[in-house]
Design an enzyme around this catalytic site. Structure first.
Site: not given
Ligand SMILES: *Cc1c(COP(=O)(O)O)cnc(C)c1O
Length: 435
Positions: A129, A198, A223-224, A394
Site C-alpha cells: 500500500f 502491517d 476502520y476496515k 475489488r
Molecule cells: C488502509 C491501509 C493503510 C491506511 O493508513 P492510514 O494511515 O489509515 O491512512 C495503511 N496501510 C495499509 C497496508 C492499508 O491497507
C-alpha cells in the site's frame, strides 16, 4: 453449480448469522467494501452520544479518571490482542496506521542498526500500500538508508546481510494475496533481519498469530474489518523482547513514564505505552470499542476460526459464481485460489482496451454501475498496461454481516451490468475524486 436455494440453505445453517444483527446495514445495500471502511455497529451511535453528552458534557475533565478515558488505548489494545495472537499489555490502539508505521519502523531500524550498523536497507514489496512505501521512503531519506522494493517471489532472495528490516503487509490491498507470516519471519530472522507486519487487511479478517510467528513489530487499521468508523484509531504491537528498547521518535508526553510529573526530560514508559504520543481521541476510541465488542460477541459462536471458515466459503462461492455466470466479459481473477494464500477479498481484473470506446479497462465503470444498484465494492487502478498490474474490481467479504444469498445477489447484479452493457453509460465512466 451452487443455486440460489443452496445459498439460502447455507445462510440458514450459518452459526455466525446472528452477528448481522449487531450492525446497522442500510436496506437495499450489499456491502462488499468492509475491507476499506467497515459498517456501523448498532451500539456505536448510542455509545458516542453517551461519551459526548454525559462523559464530556456533564462529567467534563473528571472523566479522564471516572470514565477511565486515560487508559482507553491500553484497554482497547487488550481487547484486540487475542484476535491478532498478541498478549495482554502488548498492544495499544492509537494514532493512524501511517503514523504508527513511522514509530515502529524507526524503532526497528534503531535496534537492527545498533546491533549491526552495516545493515542499511529496508526491503518491502513493490505493490505494498503506497502510504507504507511513502513512510519508509521518508524515513530512509532522513537516515540515509535505502528502500528496496521487490516482487513477492523475490522476497526470499532479497534477505541479504545488508538488510535491517523486512516491512510487509500481510494481505495485499490490491489482490487479496496473503503472505506466510511465520515462514517469512523465520527467513528474515535467519538472516538477522527484523520484521514489521502491517495487518490493515488482516486484523478481524483472517486469523493472525503474531506471537506464534515470532514477529517483531506490527501495526494495523481500526476502520476496515474492525468497524471502528471513518479514521478510527489504528493499533501498534511490539514484541515484548523489543518493547523496552529505544524510544520511538514521536516521544510525546503520553508515552512518558510519569506524564503528570511534568518534568522537562523525557523518560519513556515501560512496554507498549511508550508507543503513545499525545492526547488521545476519546470519542473515536469509544466508537472503535463498539467494533471490537462484536468480535467478543463472535467468540462463543466460534470466534476467528469460524469467521475464517465462513470468509473462505463466501470468497470461494463468489469466485465460482462469477466464473459460471459472468463469462465472456473478459474478467480475470487476481486473488489466489489457494486458501492459505487468500485474505478476505476477491479481486477481478479487466485488461486495458476493454473499456468504453476501447479506452482503459472499463473496471471503474463496472464498479460504478454496481454501486448504483446498491452493490458496493471498489476500484483500484492498475499501471495502465505499463507493468504487471491490471485494473481491479475489488470485493471485500466480511463474514460478520455478509451472507451467502448476498453473494448470489451481488453476482446476479454483476451479470446484468455486463450482459446489458449498462456499465457503458456515460455517468458510470466519469471518475470521482475518491475511488
Ligand atoms: C488502509 C491501509 C493503510 C491506511 O493508513 P492510514 O494511515 O489509515 O491512512 C495503511 N496501510 C495499509 C497496508 C492499508 O491497507
Amino acid at each position: 453449480m451452487t443455486t440460489l436455494q443452496d445459498c439460502r440453505a447455507l445462510d440458514a445453517q450459518d452459526p455466525l448469522a446472528p452477528l448481522r444483527a449487531h450492525f446497522d446495514l442500510p436496506p437495499g445495500v450489499i456491502y462488499l467494501d468492509g475491507n476499506s471502511l467497515g459498517v456501523l455497529p448498532k451500539a456505536t451511535a448510542a455509545r458516542v452520544a453517551d461519551v459526548v453528552t454525559r462523559e464530556w458534557g456533564t462529567d467534563l475533565i473528571r472523566s479522564w479518571n471516572t470514565a477511565s478515558w486515560f487508559d482507553l488505548p491500553q484497554r482497547l489494545g487488550n481487547q484486540l490482542a487475542p484476535f491478532i495472537g498478541a498478549g495482554a499489555g502488548e498492544v495499544v490502539c492509537t494514532d493512524s496506521t501511517s503514523i504508527n508505521l513511522y514509530k515502529v519502523l524507526s524503532a526497528a531500524l534503531n535496534i537492527a542498526r545498533e546491533e549491526s550498523p552495516a545493515r542499511r536497507r529496508v526491503v518491502s514489496e513493490r505493490s505494498n500500500f503506497p502510504t507504507d512505501l511513502y513512510i519508509a521512503e521518508g524515513l530512509c531519506k532522513e537516515r540515509g538508508l535505502d528502500l528496496v522494493l521487490v516482487e513477492p517471489e523475490e522476497i526470499a532472495a532479497s534477505l541479504t546481510g545488508d538488510v535491517a528490516v523486512l516491512m510487509l503487509t500481510h494481505v495485499n490491498y490490491r489482490t487479496g494475496a496473503m503472505h506466510d507470516m511465520a515462514a517469512l519471519t523465520a527467513a528474515a530472522h535467519a538472516a538477522g533481519i527484523l520484521t514489521v507486519w502491517d495487518l490493515a487487511h488482516s486484523a478481524g479478517a483472517v486469523p493472525v498469530d503474531l506471537q506464534g510467528a515470532d514477529a517483531d513489530f506490527s501495526i494495523g487499521c481500526g476502520y476496515k474489518y474492525l468497524n471502528g468508523g471513518p479514521g478510527a484509531p489504528a493499533f501498534v504491537w511490539v514484541h515484548p523482547r523489543h518493547a523496552d528498547r529505544f524510544w520511538q521518535p514521536l516521544s510525546g508526553w503520553w508515552g512518558h513514564a510519569a506524564p503528570f510529573q511534568f518534568t522537562p526530560g523525557y523518560q519513556p514508559a515501560p512496554g507498549i505505552t511508550r508507543y503513545l504520543c499525545g492526547t488521545q481521541p476519546i470519542i473515536s476510541l469509544s466508537a472503535l470499542q463498539c467494533g471490537l465488542d462484536v468480535f467478543d460477541a463472535a467468540q462463543p459462536l466460534g470466534g476467528m476460526a469460524a469467521l475464517r471458515a465462513k470468509s473462505l466459503a463466501l470468497t470461494d462461492l463468489f469466485i465460482e459464481l462469477v466464473q459460471a455466470r459472468c463469462g465472456g466479459h473478459g474478467l480475470g481473477l487476481a486473488t489466489p485460489r489457494e486458501h492459505a494464500r487468500r485474505g478476505s477479498q476477491v479481486c477481478l481484473t479487466r485488461d486495458e482496451g476493454q473499456g468504453l470506446h476501447g479506452q482503459g479497462s472499463g473496471a471503474y465503470a463496472i464498479v460504478q454501475a454496481l454501486i448504483a444498484r446498491g452493490v458496493i465494492g471498489d476500484f483500484r487502478k492498475g499501471d495502465g498496461g505499463q507493468g504487471p498490474h491490471k485494473d481491479i474490481l475489488r470485493f471485500g467479504f466480511t463474514p460478520l454481516y455478509i451472507g451467502f444469498e448476498d453473494v448470489w445477489n451481488a453476482v446476479e447484479h454483476l451479470r446484468q451490468v455486463l450482459d446489458s452493457a449498462e456499465w457503458q453509460r456515460a455517468e458510470f465512466n466519469q471518475i470521482n475524486a475518491v475511488t
